[in-house]
Design a protein around this motif. Structure first.
Motif, PDB file in Angstrom:
ATOM      1  N   GLY A 133       0.819  -1.210   0.000  1.00 21.36           N
ATOM      2  CA  GLY A 133       0.000   0.000   0.000  1.00 21.36           C
ATOM      3  C   GLY A 133       0.849   1.254   0.000  1.00 21.36           C
ATOM      4  N   SER A 134       0.482   2.230   0.821  1.00 19.98           N
ATOM      5  CA  SER A 134       1.146   3.530   0.816  1.00 19.98           C
ATOM      6  C   SER A 134       2.601   3.470   1.275  1.00 19.98           C
ATOM      7  CB  SER A 134       0.372   4.526   1.676  1.00 19.98           C
ATOM      8  OG  SER A 134       0.346   4.093   3.011  1.00 19.98           O
ATOM      9  N   VAL A 135       3.023   2.371   1.884  1.00 22.86           N
ATOM     10  CA  VAL A 135       4.433   2.210   2.261  1.00 22.86           C
ATOM     11  C   VAL A 135       5.315   2.243   1.018  1.00 22.86           C
ATOM     12  CG1 VAL A 135       6.092   0.567   3.261  1.00 22.86           C
ATOM     13  CG2 VAL A 135       3.876   0.928   4.349  1.00 22.86           C
ATOM     14  N   ALA A 136       4.764   1.849  -0.128  1.00 26.96           N
ATOM     15  CA  ALA A 136       5.530   1.789  -1.381  1.00 26.96           C
ATOM     16  C   ALA A 136       5.473   3.079  -2.184  1.00 26.96           C
ATOM     17  CB  ALA A 136       5.027   0.624  -2.233  1.00 26.96           C
ATOM     18  N   THR A 137       5.051   4.155  -1.573  1.00 29.11           N
ATOM     19  CA  THR A 137       4.925   5.431  -2.284  1.00 29.11           C
ATOM     20  C   THR A 137       6.225   5.842  -2.959  1.00 29.11           C
ATOM     21  OG1 THR A 137       3.213   6.123  -0.748  1.00 29.11           O
ATOM     22  CG2 THR A 137       4.269   7.851  -1.996  1.00 29.11           C
ATOM     23  N   SER A 138       7.362   5.501  -2.388  1.00 29.51           N
ATOM     24  CA  SER A 138       8.648   5.878  -2.992  1.00 29.51           C
ATOM     25  C   SER A 138       8.876   5.231  -4.352  1.00 29.51           C
ATOM     26  CB  SER A 138       9.797   5.522  -2.049  1.00 29.51           C
ATOM     27  OG  SER A 138       9.855   4.118  -1.848  1.00 29.51           O
ATOM     28  N   ALA A 139       8.107   4.213  -4.683  1.00 25.56           N
ATOM     29  CA  ALA A 139       8.265   3.536  -5.976  1.00 25.56           C
ATOM     30  C   ALA A 139       7.440   4.172  -7.082  1.00 25.56           C
ATOM     31  CB  ALA A 139       7.878   2.064  -5.839  1.00 25.56           C
ATOM     32  N   VAL A 140       6.550   5.088  -6.742  1.00 23.80           N
ATOM     33  CA  VAL A 140       5.610   5.635  -7.722  1.00 23.80           C
ATOM     34  C   VAL A 140       6.312   6.269  -8.909  1.00 23.80           C
ATOM     35  CG1 VAL A 140       3.819   7.392  -8.080  1.00 23.80           C
ATOM     36  CG2 VAL A 140       3.701   5.878  -6.102  1.00 23.80           C
ATOM     37  N   ALA A 141       7.333   7.087  -8.666  1.00 26.94           N
ATOM     38  CA  ALA A 141       8.022   7.768  -9.767  1.00 26.94           C
ATOM     39  C   ALA A 141       8.652   6.768 -10.733  1.00 26.94           C
ATOM     40  CB  ALA A 141       9.077   8.721  -9.219  1.00 26.94           C
ATOM     41  N   THR A 142       9.234   5.712 -10.213  1.00 29.57           N
ATOM     42  CA  THR A 142       9.852   4.698 -11.068  1.00 29.57           C
ATOM     43  C   THR A 142       8.789   3.924 -11.835  1.00 29.57           C
ATOM     44  OG1 THR A 142      11.625   4.481  -9.453  1.00 29.57           O
ATOM     45  CG2 THR A 142      11.432   2.744 -11.093  1.00 29.57           C
ATOM     46  N   ILE A 143       7.703   3.578 -11.171  1.00 23.88           N
ATOM     47  CA  ILE A 143       6.633   2.826 -11.833  1.00 23.88           C
ATOM     48  C   ILE A 143       6.006   3.657 -12.948  1.00 23.88           C
ATOM     49  CG2 ILE A 143       4.365   1.762 -11.500  1.00 23.88           C
ATOM     50  CD1 ILE A 143       5.323   1.012  -8.654  1.00 23.88           C
ATOM     51  N   ARG A 144       5.933   4.975 -12.755  1.00 24.94           N
ATOM     52  CA  ARG A 144       5.355   5.829 -13.793  1.00 24.94           C
ATOM     53  C   ARG A 144       6.089   5.692 -15.125  1.00 24.94           C
ATOM     54  NH1 ARG A 144       4.700  10.454 -10.216  1.00 24.94           N
ATOM     55  NH2 ARG A 144       3.944  12.148 -11.249  1.00 24.94           N
ATOM     56  N   VAL A 145       7.378   5.415 -15.087  1.00 24.16           N
ATOM     57  CA  VAL A 145       8.151   5.224 -16.320  1.00 24.16           C
ATOM     58  C   VAL A 145       7.584   4.053 -17.120  1.00 24.16           C
ATOM     59  CG1 VAL A 145      10.438   4.634 -17.218  1.00 24.16           C
ATOM     60  CG2 VAL A 145      10.221   6.238 -15.312  1.00 24.16           C
ATOM     61  N   TYR A 146       7.098   3.035 -16.430  1.00 23.54           N
ATOM     62  CA  TYR A 146       6.552   1.853 -17.104  1.00 23.54           C
ATOM     63  C   TYR A 146       5.241   2.154 -17.830  1.00 23.54           C
ATOM     64  CZ  TYR A 146       9.845  -0.765 -14.131  1.00 23.54           C
ATOM     65  OH  TYR A 146      10.962  -1.251 -13.507  1.00 23.54           O
ATOM     66  N   LEU A 147       4.591   3.256 -17.503  1.00 30.89           N
ATOM     67  CA  LEU A 147       3.313   3.594 -18.139  1.00 30.89           C
ATOM     68  C   LEU A 147       3.452   3.882 -19.631  1.00 30.89           C
ATOM     69  CD1 LEU A 147       1.890   5.921 -15.356  1.00 30.89           C
ATOM     70  CD2 LEU A 147       1.063   3.630 -15.934  1.00 30.89           C
TER      71      LEU A 147
END
Length: 192
Positions: free
Chosen positions: A128-142
């Motif tokens: 859940g929100s504990v993984a917020t630090s991964a959001v920017a990296t995951i956005r690249v996969y979009l």
């Protein structure tokens, strides 16, 4: 005498082939992987397989135990999960694995990229929100057609949303790409 010479060449060929197979297997197994965190003596990949993997009969407890283990690993699991979410099908790697399966000397475990991504999504949902630090990296996969759907589902999991219906994937991907926010609830902000 020529038959012995051919036999010697064949032995040399088999030794070189086995060495190449072992080197390739080590490359696949180790690769450039970040170190895997552990929980209760088992690696993250073990927990992902036992809790979220396919090909096994799972009971509800398996999923819950895997969720607990992933939460226990916390942010230490993020680098590995980001890598798994970015796994792509490689025809060359698939060819190599099929070749190794035709022999019995070396067993090369192989998990298809789509299954690796599915396991990562389940783990991001658990974090859940504990993984917020991964959001920017995951956005690249979009921006990658092969990864877009899974990236949207992972971001939804981090934000506490459910999996996206097929018809919403493109719209949500665009909304996530436009959003500058990296904290949870990005989806609810962009769906207004």
């Amino acid at each position: 005498m020529p038959a012995l010479h051919v036999g010697h060449d064949m032995r040399r060929f088999i030794i070189v082939l086995c060495g190449a197979i072992l080197s390739g297997a080590a490359w696949i197994a180790v690769g450039k992987a970040p170190p895997e965190p552990t929980w209760a003596g088992y690696s993250l990949s073990d927990w992902l397989q036992s809790g979220y993997g396919s090909g096994m009969t799972h009971v509800e407890g398996d999923w819950e135990e895997a969720d607990e283990a992933v939460r226990g690993m916390g942010t230490n699991a993020i680098p590995y999960l980001v890598r798994e979410l970015g796994a792509k099908h490689s025809p060359l790697k698939w060819w190599f694995v099929k070749m190794t399966w035709k022999q019995s000397l070396v067993h090369v475990p192989y998990t298809p990229a789509d299954e690796r991504r599915e396991r990562a999504i389940a783990a991001f949902e658990a974090l859940g929100s504990v993984a917020t630090s991964a959001v920017a990296t995951i956005r690249v996969y979009l921006t990658d057609p092969e990864l877009k759907r899974d990236a949207v589902d992972a971001l939804n999991g981090i934000n506490g949303e459910g999996r996206a219906p097929d018809e919403d994937v493109d719209r949500l991907a665009q909304a996530y790409l436009k959003s500058e926010r990296t904290e949870p609830n990005t989806r609810s902000e962009v769906t207004r």
